[in-house]
Design a protein around this motif. Structure first.
Motif, PDB file in Angstrom:
ATOM      1  N   ASN A 215       0.816  -1.218   0.000  1.00 40.23           N
ATOM      2  CA  ASN A 215       0.000   0.000   0.000  1.00 40.23           C
ATOM      3  C   ASN A 215       0.848   1.265   0.000  1.00 40.23           C
ATOM      4  O   ASN A 215       2.023   1.257   0.353  1.00 40.23           O
ATOM      5  CB  ASN A 215      -1.076  -0.003   1.085  1.00 40.23           C
ATOM      6  CG  ASN A 215      -0.507   0.056   2.462  1.00 40.23           C
ATOM      7  OD1 ASN A 215       0.690  -0.136   2.638  1.00 40.23           O
ATOM      8  ND2 ASN A 215      -1.350   0.328   3.428  1.00 40.23           N
TER       9      ASN A 215
ATOM     10  N   GLU B 127      -2.181  13.366  -0.478  1.00 41.09           N
ATOM     11  CA  GLU B 127      -3.076  12.396   0.141  1.00 41.09           C
ATOM     12  C   GLU B 127      -3.470  11.252  -0.788  1.00 41.09           C
ATOM     13  O   GLU B 127      -4.597  10.765  -0.771  1.00 41.09           O
ATOM     14  CB  GLU B 127      -4.317  13.109   0.699  1.00 41.09           C
ATOM     15  CG  GLU B 127      -3.971  13.974   1.902  1.00 41.09           C
ATOM     16  CD  GLU B 127      -5.195  14.489   2.635  1.00 41.09           C
ATOM     17  OE1 GLU B 127      -6.276  13.887   2.520  1.00 41.09           O
ATOM     18  OE2 GLU B 127      -5.055  15.508   3.322  1.00 41.09           O
TER      19      GLU B 127
ATOM     20  N   ARG C  86      -3.920   7.626  -1.777  1.00 40.23           N
ATOM     21  CA  ARG C  86      -4.021   6.325  -1.116  1.00 40.23           C
ATOM     22  C   ARG C  86      -4.073   5.271  -2.220  1.00 40.23           C
ATOM     23  O   ARG C  86      -4.627   5.525  -3.287  1.00 40.23           O
ATOM     24  CB  ARG C  86      -5.296   6.207  -0.278  1.00 40.23           C
ATOM     25  CG  ARG C  86      -5.592   7.421   0.525  1.00 40.23           C
ATOM     26  CD  ARG C  86      -5.495   7.161   2.022  1.00 40.23           C
ATOM     27  NE  ARG C  86      -5.444   8.432   2.701  1.00 40.23           N
ATOM     28  CZ  ARG C  86      -4.448   8.835   3.481  1.00 40.23           C
ATOM     29  NH1 ARG C  86      -3.425   8.042   3.700  1.00 40.23           N
ATOM     30  NH2 ARG C  86      -4.472  10.010   4.052  1.00 40.23           N
ATOM     31  N   GLY C  87      -3.531   4.098  -1.931  1.00 39.56           N
ATOM     32  CA  GLY C  87      -3.576   3.086  -2.964  1.00 39.56           C
ATOM     33  C   GLY C  87      -3.100   1.737  -2.489  1.00 39.56           C
ATOM     34  O   GLY C  87      -2.360   1.629  -1.509  1.00 39.56           O
ATOM     35  N   ILE C  88      -3.556   0.719  -3.192  1.00 38.54           N
ATOM     36  CA  ILE C  88      -3.196  -0.657  -2.867  1.00 38.54           C
ATOM     37  C   ILE C  88      -2.879  -1.382  -4.165  1.00 38.54           C
ATOM     38  O   ILE C  88      -3.586  -1.240  -5.164  1.00 38.54           O
ATOM     39  CB  ILE C  88      -4.364  -1.357  -2.122  1.00 38.54           C
ATOM     40  CG1 ILE C  88      -4.533  -0.758  -0.718  1.00 38.54           C
ATOM     41  CG2 ILE C  88      -4.129  -2.852  -2.031  1.00 38.54           C
ATOM     42  CD1 ILE C  88      -5.753  -1.213   0.005  1.00 38.54           C
TER      43      ILE C  88
ATOM     44  N   PHE D 163      -4.911  -3.319  -8.794  1.00 37.43           N
ATOM     45  CA  PHE D 163      -4.595  -2.095  -8.059  1.00 37.43           C
ATOM     46  C   PHE D 163      -5.844  -1.266  -7.837  1.00 37.43           C
ATOM     47  O   PHE D 163      -6.831  -1.404  -8.561  1.00 37.43           O
ATOM     48  CB  PHE D 163      -3.544  -1.259  -8.816  1.00 37.43           C
ATOM     49  CG  PHE D 163      -4.028  -0.798 -10.152  1.00 37.43           C
ATOM     50  CD1 PHE D 163      -4.808   0.349 -10.256  1.00 37.43           C
ATOM     51  CD2 PHE D 163      -3.732  -1.511 -11.308  1.00 37.43           C
ATOM     52  CE1 PHE D 163      -5.285   0.764 -11.481  1.00 37.43           C
ATOM     53  CE2 PHE D 163      -4.214  -1.097 -12.532  1.00 37.43           C
ATOM     54  CZ  PHE D 163      -4.993   0.050 -12.614  1.00 37.43           C
ATOM     55  N   ALA D 164      -5.790  -0.405  -6.831  1.00 36.40           N
ATOM     56  CA  ALA D 164      -6.855   0.566  -6.580  1.00 36.40           C
ATOM     57  C   ALA D 164      -6.210   1.808  -5.988  1.00 36.40           C
ATOM     58  O   ALA D 164      -5.491   1.725  -4.988  1.00 36.40           O
ATOM     59  CB  ALA D 164      -7.895  -0.009  -5.621  1.00 36.40           C
ATOM     60  N   PHE D 165      -6.409   2.950  -6.650  1.00 36.58           N
ATOM     61  CA  PHE D 165      -5.856   4.218  -6.159  1.00 36.58           C
ATOM     62  C   PHE D 165      -6.965   5.226  -5.948  1.00 36.58           C
ATOM     63  O   PHE D 165      -7.983   5.197  -6.644  1.00 36.58           O
ATOM     64  CB  PHE D 165      -4.833   4.785  -7.160  1.00 36.58           C
ATOM     65  CG  PHE D 165      -3.539   4.035  -7.193  1.00 36.58           C
ATOM     66  CD1 PHE D 165      -2.560   4.312  -6.258  1.00 36.58           C
ATOM     67  CD2 PHE D 165      -3.310   3.042  -8.140  1.00 36.58           C
ATOM     68  CE1 PHE D 165      -1.361   3.610  -6.269  1.00 36.58           C
ATOM     69  CE2 PHE D 165      -2.124   2.336  -8.153  1.00 36.58           C
ATOM     70  CZ  PHE D 165      -1.137   2.623  -7.220  1.00 36.58           C
ATOM     71  N   SER D 166      -6.738   6.115  -4.995  1.00 34.18           N
ATOM     72  CA  SER D 166      -7.766   7.108  -4.692  1.00 34.18           C
ATOM     73  C   SER D 166      -7.107   8.400  -4.211  1.00 34.18           C
ATOM     74  O   SER D 166      -6.077   8.372  -3.533  1.00 34.18           O
ATOM     75  CB  SER D 166      -8.684   6.547  -3.605  1.00 34.18           C
ATOM     76  OG  SER D 166      -9.523   7.553  -3.129  1.00 34.18           O
TER      77      SER D 166
ATOM     78  N   ASN E  60      -8.153  12.250  -2.426  1.00 35.20           N
ATOM     79  CA  ASN E  60      -9.151  13.119  -1.812  1.00 35.20           C
ATOM     80  C   ASN E  60      -9.147  14.474  -2.544  1.00 35.20           C
ATOM     81  O   ASN E  60      -8.173  15.209  -2.500  1.00 35.20           O
ATOM     82  CB  ASN E  60      -8.794  13.278  -0.329  1.00 35.20           C
ATOM     83  CG  ASN E  60      -9.714  14.222   0.411  1.00 35.20           C
ATOM     84  OD1 ASN E  60     -10.675  14.742  -0.156  1.00 35.20           O
ATOM     85  ND2 ASN E  60      -9.414  14.449   1.672  1.00 35.20           N
TER      86      ASN E  60
ATOM     87  N   SER F  60      -8.253  17.736  -0.808  1.00 33.20           N
ATOM     88  CA  SER F  60      -6.906  17.907  -0.263  1.00 33.20           C
ATOM     89  C   SER F  60      -5.979  18.674  -1.206  1.00 33.20           C
ATOM     90  O   SER F  60      -4.849  18.972  -0.840  1.00 33.20           O
ATOM     91  CB  SER F  60      -6.310  16.538   0.055  1.00 33.20           C
ATOM     92  OG  SER F  60      -6.108  15.808  -1.139  1.00 33.20           O
TER      93      SER F  60
ATOM     94  N   THR G  31     -13.846  11.761  -3.921  1.00 28.98           N
ATOM     95  CA  THR G  31     -12.580  11.182  -4.367  1.00 28.98           C
ATOM     96  C   THR G  31     -12.563  10.968  -5.878  1.00 28.98           C
ATOM     97  O   THR G  31     -13.601  10.898  -6.517  1.00 28.98           O
ATOM     98  CB  THR G  31     -12.324   9.801  -3.723  1.00 28.98           C
ATOM     99  OG1 THR G  31     -13.419   8.940  -4.042  1.00 28.98           O
ATOM    100  CG2 THR G  31     -12.181   9.889  -2.217  1.00 28.98           C
TER     101      THR G  31
ATOM    102  N   ILE H 143      -9.066   2.112 -10.656  1.00 25.20           N
ATOM    103  CA  ILE H 143      -9.103   0.728 -10.175  1.00 25.20           C
ATOM    104  C   ILE H 143      -9.023  -0.215 -11.362  1.00 25.20           C
ATOM    105  O   ILE H 143      -9.774  -0.057 -12.335  1.00 25.20           O
ATOM    106  CB  ILE H 143     -10.407   0.470  -9.373  1.00 25.20           C
ATOM    107  CG1 ILE H 143     -10.452   1.362  -8.120  1.00 25.20           C
ATOM    108  CG2 ILE H 143     -10.519  -1.002  -8.963  1.00 25.20           C
ATOM    109  CD1 ILE H 143     -11.798   1.460  -7.461  1.00 25.20           C
TER     110      ILE H 143
END
Lengths: 184, 306
Positions: free
Chosen positions: A27, A50, A52-54, A62-65, A67, A70, A95, A99
């Motif tokens: 992550n 900010e 975020r991702g996995i 994969f999944a990214f996000s 905000n 921000s 967001t 993905i």
């Protein structure tokens, strides 16, 4: 005899589903997203840290996000307010996400630098678009660094540009994403 | 045999479910991570109102840090009645104006000065956000602001029929207002606020008391992304009110275009500072004594990036 074979088969199948290889999850530890609107009269270049991702390396998913609220570094406070209120509508769509799956096969255990294509759904302003986005992956001692540049057309995501700001807002926005991922 | 086959099919089915669930796993994980991050962060609610004024009085908004807001406001005479009608081109002949400069020192403290034609009055104020509506780590249901205002009338007594016979000390020209604003953005479109206000007038020009206690009510409903409908009402408490006056009631529209906010309104009050409009007006909505007015706000960036 048949019975025994069937029971064995059953066991194998059930064991197979429970003894899957554990997910290998990475992550985002540090991540930056910036975008750039280069219009004749104004350059807007905000940034956010900010991200975020996995990334799941077995199945290359994969999944990214990010905000939306921000983002900072606008040319004025009112521009930031309009960005959130009138253009991205960040209360409704807080967001932006991407993905999907990585197309190429990569050995995540080796130190390497590779260029990959990520195929997935990019959702901005609540409007999903299927995209293939090229990224550069640097894998070093179990840390994955992602660097990616792509463009977003405001029209694709249902973000209209009022006539009065045509000279101040580009219809094509350049986005840069930088992320550092470590195993969870 | 058949039983075993059945179990086999069931096992295959379970296996299938296990595989199918995997694809949404990381999306769920990401969502959990976002929720956790949101919990650990305080998000301040922004854009409760389009600008720092509702109609005549203050909204709970401040100008942002290092932003200068130049305000040009006009109030005309009543559309009908003594100062209106076709002869006075429906009030346009009896215009009063205020020129104002608001400036954000920090994101929670702004100062402002202004000059109104009415009694040639200078005014000054500051607005301090004591509490800010927020969610996340620190959850605050309302915004609370304090706005003290002072105004000084510079009109020469000889220029006024009313004041000709009065000996005027400098202190007679001073009026004060102390106001709290408690407000909340209920949804993207709806924001409401309460404004308890005390006005002290050193030398009232009417038969009213020196101290006037009022409770203001105000709100906005967005009509589109860039327009909103505003209401503002200042109720004078019965114990301390100006006899014969009508409470200031105003409705208006905000229209936002880039760095400008145009506020167009109908009101029964010509005053544009708290010390003038909170004590009410002789004009009555009931008798149709309403007047047209507008505020134009233009913001300039003085500082760095936001």
């Amino acid at each position: 005899m048949y019975k025994r074979i069937l029971i064995t088969l059953n066991l194998i199948i059930l064991l197979g589903s429970s003894f899957k290889e554990p997910l290998t999850i990475y992550n985002v530890q540090k991540g930056l997203v910036s975008f750039r609107s280069d219009a004749p009269l104004e350059l807007i270049n905000p940034i956010s840290n900010e991200l975020r991702g996995i990334v799941e390396t077995q199945k290359k998913e994969f999944a990214f996000s990010i905000n939306i609220k921000s983002f900072s570094g606008f040319n004025s406070a009112i521009q930031k307010e309009h960005f959130n209120e009138n253009y991205l509508e960040s209360n409704k769509y807080p967001t932006a996400t991407f993905i999907g799956k990585i197309i190429e096969d990569i050995d995540f255990t080796k130190n390497t630098i590779v260029s990959v294509r990520a195929k997935g759904i990019l959702t901005i302003h609540g409007v999903p678009q299927e995209r293939i986005i090229k990224s550069e992956l640097t894998i070093r001692n179990g840390v994955i660094s992602i660097r990616s540049n792509f463009t977003v057309l405001l029209e694709d995501h249902n973000i209209p540009i009022p006539k009065v700001v045509h000279e101040k807002l580009a219809s094509e926005i350049k986005v840069e994403v930088n992320g550092e991922l470590k195993p969870k | 045999m058949i039983k075993s086959l059945g179990i086999l099919v069931l096992s295959l089915f379970i296996h299938g479910i296990c595989i199918a669930q995997d694809t949404s796993d990381i999306t769920k994980m990401l969502e959990a991570e976002i929720k956790l991050a949101e919990k650990n962060k305080t998000e301040y609610i922004t854009a409760t109102f389009k600008t720092t004024r509702l109609v005549n009085g203050h909204s709970l908004e401040n100008t942002a840090k290092h932003v200068l807001d130049v305000k040009i406001s006009h109030r005309f005479g009543t559309i009908i009645g003594a100062t209106g009608g076709a002869y006075n081109i429906f009030g346009l002949d009896n215009a009063t104006m205020r020129l104002g400069f608001d400036y954000g020192i920090t994101n929670t403290l702004m100062i402002g000065i202004g000059r109104s034609t009415d009694y040639k009055t200078f005014d000054g104020f500051f607005k301090w956000k004591i509490l800010r509506q927020s969610k996340g780590k620190i959850s605050m249901p309302v915004t609370l602001s304090y706005v003290p205002t002072i105004s000084y009338e510079t009109l020469n007594p000889s220029d006024s029929v009313l004041l000709l016979d009065l000996k005027r000390y400098p202190s007679h020209r001073l009026n004060y207002s102390n106001q709290l604003i408690i407000g909340r953005k209920f949804s993207d479109g709806l924001s409401l606020q309460l404004m308890p206000t005390i006005v002290h007038r050193n030398f009232p020009h009417d038969d009213g008391p020196h101290d006037i206690y009022a409770l203001g009510l105000g709100g906005r409903q967005k009509l589109g992304k860039r327009t909103s409908f505003n209401v503002e009402y200042y109720y004078q408490l019965q114990s301390n009110r100006v006899p014969g006056s009508h409470d200031a009631l105003s409705i208006g529209f905000d229209i936002e275009t880039g760095g400008h906010v145009f506020q167009l309104h109908m009101t029964n009050s010509q005053g544009m500072t708290e010390t003038k409009f909170v004590p009410g007006s002789l004009n009555s909505w009931g008798k149709g004594e309403i007047l047209f007015g507008f505020n134009i706000s233009r913001v300039f960036n003085v500082g760095k990036k936001h």
